[in-house]
Motif scaffolding. Structure first.
Motif, mmCIF file in Angstrom:
data_model
loop_
_atom_site.group_PDB
_atom_site.id
_atom_site.type_symbol
_atom_site.label_atom_id
_atom_site.label_comp_id
_atom_site.label_asym_id
_atom_site.label_seq_id
_atom_site.Cartn_x
_atom_site.Cartn_y
_atom_site.Cartn_z
ATOM 1 N N VAL A 1 0.822 -1.216 0.000
ATOM 2 C CA VAL A 1 0.000 0.000 0.000
ATOM 3 C C VAL A 1 0.855 1.265 0.000
ATOM 4 O O VAL A 1 0.485 2.253 -0.648
ATOM 5 N N LEU A 2 2.008 1.238 0.686
ATOM 6 C CA LEU A 2 2.790 2.465 0.853
ATOM 7 C C LEU A 2 4.081 2.469 0.029
ATOM 8 O O LEU A 2 4.229 3.263 -0.900
ATOM 9 N N ARG A 3 5.021 1.595 0.334
ATOM 10 C CA ARG A 3 6.364 1.706 -0.240
ATOM 11 C C ARG A 3 6.389 1.449 -1.738
ATOM 12 O O ARG A 3 6.953 2.256 -2.501
ATOM 13 N N ILE A 4 5.859 0.328 -2.180
ATOM 14 C CA ILE A 4 5.947 -0.019 -3.606
ATOM 15 C C ILE A 4 5.243 1.012 -4.491
ATOM 16 O O ILE A 4 5.801 1.420 -5.527
ATOM 17 N N PRO A 5 4.030 1.492 -4.170
ATOM 18 C CA PRO A 5 3.443 2.560 -4.996
ATOM 19 C C PRO A 5 4.277 3.829 -5.020
ATOM 20 O O PRO A 5 4.382 4.490 -6.072
ATOM 21 N N LEU A 6 4.893 4.186 -3.876
ATOM 22 C CA LEU A 6 5.743 5.382 -3.859
ATOM 23 C C LEU A 6 6.978 5.195 -4.745
ATOM 24 O O LEU A 6 7.380 6.126 -5.462
ATOM 25 N N LEU A 7 7.590 4.015 -4.685
ATOM 26 C CA LEU A 7 8.748 3.756 -5.540
ATOM 27 C C LEU A 7 8.353 3.719 -7.013
ATOM 28 O O LEU A 7 9.111 4.180 -7.882
ATOM 29 N N THR A 8 7.194 3.178 -7.302
ATOM 30 C CA THR A 8 6.719 3.163 -8.692
ATOM 31 C C THR A 8 6.507 4.584 -9.203
ATOM 32 O O THR A 8 6.854 4.907 -10.359
#
Length: 318
Positions: free
Chosen positions: A49-56
């Motif tokens: 929900v948080l880290r992977i979408p931000l990195l994307t």
């Protein structure tokens, strides 16, 4: 054919172990089921929900592309640190504010298995499902030893996640908040050492060897933590409400100490036993001592009265 069997092994690890642990907890260890589910929830929120979408979102920016091309090792360090920051912070928050009644060693292990299990189910497992569905020819030609490294990595990662969960839980249970940043640094080191070895050597087995070294260290900690977890150091410190409740449950002190309480009432006359000849001299001696002590007290009182200064006659007149 060997590559396909290796892919099946990876699927069993990614899906079979988390599902097996879940079934076991539901049947035999239901007291740890909440911790297992909270571990799954923690990874889902912190990563999916948080880290992977931000990195994307950041990966499409020009500065990110420039940084990745110009400083690939620093990028690996940054990615490793963000993984540790998001996951260990999520662990700490859940254990601190939600798992207030789940601070046992088994809770920490179950939390780590849930955390690492859902990672395998949501990130690694689907890739192997896709490979088996669309790349069977390629898998049949691949080396099975190379394919199974993915499953071995998941097994070792589970050990790391259990160890990190116990470290954070130990910090929460003993009020040692500094163990939370320690877990972040350890998580960063494990990720960075593994991917850096792969980047420098291009060898999956050397990378897994580095992960194995880390997993052995965490495994030793897990064993030692189980041995000492029941000690007083692992018992959560009582809060203000607990101290107030404990104070309210203490017995009230006696108004009159037992040493100065009045003697028990004499037994009825009919129930008194006859004194033996040996007891009579002892009783007479005790009575004599009491009489002498009473005489001494009277003499002392008389002397005190005589020593008291007498009032002048004029003060006695009305």
């Amino acid at each position: 054919m060997g590559g396909i069997l290796g892919a099946v092994f990876n699927l069993l690890v990614c899906f079979g172990i988390p599902l097996g642990v879940l079934i076991y907890l539901c049947v035999a260890k239901r007291q740890y089921l909440v911790s297992f589910l909270l571990g799954m929830l923690t990874f889902t929120v912190s990563q999916l929900v948080l880290r992977i979408p931000l990195l994307t979102l950041a990966s499409g920016q020009a500065w990110y592309v420039s940084f990745a091309v110009g400083s690939p090792i620093l990028l690996l360090l940054l990615l490793s640190f963000t993984a540790g920051l998001f996951e260990e912070t999520g662990r700490y928050l859940v254990m601190r504010f939600i798992m207030k009644r789940h601070h046992s060693w088994g809770d920490g292990v179950s939390f780590g298995l849930g955390h690492g299990g859902i990672e395998a189910v949501t990130i690694v497992g689907p890739e192997w499902v896709k490979m088996l569905a669309t790349q069977t020819v390629l898998l049949s030609l691949a080396s099975p030893l190379l394919i199974v490294t993915s499953g071995v990595e998941r097994l070792l990662t589970l050990v790391v996640h259990v160890g990190l969960s116990l470290i954070v839980l130990q910090g929460v249970a003993t009020k040692k908040t500094w163990l939370w940043p320690v877990a972040i640094l350890l998580h960063t080191w494990v990720n960075f050492a593994t991917v850096l070895t792969l980047y420098l050597t291009q060898s999956a087995w050397l990378s897994e060897g580095m992960l194995l070294i880390c997993a052995v260290g965490f495994g030793a900690y897990i064993f030692l933590a189980r041995k000492h977890w029941s000690s007083a150091a692992m018992v959560p410190a009582p809060g203000p409400a607990d101290a107030k409740e404990a104070a309210g449950s203490e017995p009230l002190p006696q108004a009159i100490p037992p040493a100065v309480q009045a003697p028990a009432a004499a037994a009825p006359a009919g129930s008194q036993r006859e004194e033996s000849p040996k007891e009579q001299p002892a009783k007479e001696t005790a009575a004599g001592v009491d009489t002498a002590a009473a005489a001494d007290r009277k003499t002392f009182a008389d002397e005190a009265i005589d020593a008291k200064p007498k009032r002048e006659p004029w003060r006695q007149e009305k």
